[in-house]
Design a protein around this motif. Structure first.
Motif, short mmCIF file in Angstrom:
data_model
loop_
_atom_site.label_atom_id
_atom_site.label_comp_id
_atom_site.label_asym_id
_atom_site.label_seq_id
_atom_site.Cartn_x
_atom_site.Cartn_y
_atom_site.Cartn_z
N GLU A 271 0.85 -1.25 0.32
CA GLU A 271 -0.24 0.25 0.18
C GLU A 271 0.94 0.62 0.01
OE1 GLU A 271 -3.94 -0.49 2.81
OE2 GLU A 271 -1.96 -1.82 2.95
N PRO A 272 1.81 1.73 -1.06
CA PRO A 272 2.78 2.51 -1.30
C PRO A 272 2.17 3.75 -0.71
CG PRO A 272 2.14 2.04 -3.45
CD PRO A 272 1.50 1.08 -2.18
N LYS B 217 3.62 2.09 6.16
CA LYS B 217 3.22 1.00 6.53
C LYS B 217 4.91 0.19 6.16
CE LYS B 217 1.05 -2.62 5.17
NZ LYS B 217 0.22 -3.57 4.70
N TYR B 218 5.28 -0.51 8.02
CA TYR B 218 6.17 -0.25 8.85
C TYR B 218 6.55 -1.96 9.03
CZ TYR B 218 4.78 1.10 12.54
OH TYR B 218 4.13 2.09 14.34
N TYR B 219 7.52 -2.41 9.53
CA TYR B 219 7.78 -4.05 10.29
C TYR B 219 8.95 -3.92 11.09
CZ TYR B 219 7.99 -8.99 11.02
OH TYR B 219 8.08 -10.06 11.64
N THR B 220 8.26 -3.71 12.48
CA THR B 220 9.45 -3.83 13.53
C THR B 220 10.32 -4.99 13.56
OG1 THR B 220 8.41 -1.78 14.33
CG2 THR B 220 10.08 -3.20 15.82
N VAL B 221 11.77 -5.47 13.67
CA VAL B 221 12.12 -6.76 14.24
C VAL B 221 12.79 -6.53 15.29
CG1 VAL B 221 14.55 -7.96 13.46
CG2 VAL B 221 12.95 -7.01 11.36
N THR B 222 12.61 -6.82 16.04
CA THR B 222 13.33 -7.58 17.57
C THR B 222 14.01 -8.32 17.56
OG1 THR B 222 11.09 -6.35 18.29
CG2 THR B 222 12.97 -7.34 19.76
#
Length: 206
Positions: A105-106, A110-115
Motif C-alpha cells: 500500500e504505497p 506501513k512498517y515492520y518492526t524486527v526485535t
C-alpha cells in the motif's frame, strides 16, 4: 524431567532479563531500492532485544533527490528473512526462508518492526547472539512482483542487508554455556566482543 524443565525455564527467564538491559532502537531502514544504504551494504551490528523498523516505500517519503518532482512512482516491495545462501543468490528457499512483510500500500505509511530477541512466544523470528541474519527483497517495485521468489531488487539494486547480533555484556545464556568448556566459551566471546566493537566503530566486518 520436571526438575530439568524447571532449570531450563529459569535459564530462559534469566537470559531474557539479561538481554532487556541492552534494548536499543536503531535508525529506521527505508525499504526501497532508492535507499543509498544498499550501495555500501555493510554489515550492521545490533544488541540482543534491540529493534529495527523497516519502513515500506511510500509516496510521501523521499530518500534521495529526484529529477522530476511532479510524480512519485508507487513502489511495492516484499521483505524476506533468509539464509546466507539465499542472500548471496537472491533466490528464496521456502524450506528455510520466511516472508516477514508485504509493502503493498504505497499511499500509506506501513512498517515492520524486527526485535532481535533470543526467544519468542509467538511466530515471530528468533535471533541468537553471535550469529548473522539476512534480509532481502525479491520484488522489483511492481505490484505483480510481490510474490516473486527470485531476483528482483535484491539482484538488480543490491537491496539486501546483513545483521550481526552481538553478545550481551553478561555473555551467552547458561544453556549455551553448559554445552561447551569455559575456556572455549571465553575465547569465542572475546572474539565476538571484538567483532562488535569494530563494527560499532564503523570498521567493515565480514
Amino acid at each position: 524431567m520436571g526438575i530439568v524443565s524447571l532449570i531450563q525455564g529459569t535459564c530462559i527467564i534469566l537470559s531474557l532479563l539479561i538481554d532487556c538491559g541492552r534494548s536499543e532502537l536503531y535508525p529506521s531502514i527505508q525499504w526501497t531500492r532508492h535507499n543509498p544504504k544498499f550501495v555500501s551494504n555493510r554489515t550492521q551490528c545490533v544488541h540482543p532485544m534491540s529493534k529495527v523498523i523497516f519502513v515500506c516505500p511510500n509516496t510521501a517519503t523521499i530518500v534521495k533527490r529526484l529529477v522530476h518532482s511532479s510524480y512519485v512512482d508507487p513502489q511495492y516491495e516484499n521483505l524476506w528473512l533468509v539464509s546466507k545462501q539465499s542472500y548471496e543468490r537472491c533466490v528464496i528457499d521456502t524450506t528455510t526462508d520466511t516472508r516477514l512483510w508485504l509493502c503493498d500500500e504505497p499511499l500509506k505509511l506501513k512498517y515492520y518492526t524486527v526485535t532481535f530477541k533470543r526467544f519468542s512466544a509467538s511466530k515471530e523470528p528468533e535471533f541468537q547472539p553471535g550469529k548473522y541474519y539476512y534480509f532481502i527483497a525479491t520484488s522489483d517495485g511492481k505490484k505483480e512482483s510481490l510474490n516473486s521468489s527470485s531476483g528482483g531488487n535484491c539482484r538488480t539494486n543490491r537491496m539486501k542487508l546483513k545483521f550481526y547480533v552481538c553478545t550481551s555484556k553478561a555473555g551467552k545464556s547458561p544453556l549455551k554455556l553448559s554445552r561447551r568448556s569455559p575456556l572455549v566459551w571465553k575465547k569465542e566471546k572475546k572474539r565476538a566482543d571484538l567483532l562488535c566493537h569494530n563494527c560499532f566503530r564503523g570498521h567493515k566486518i565480514n
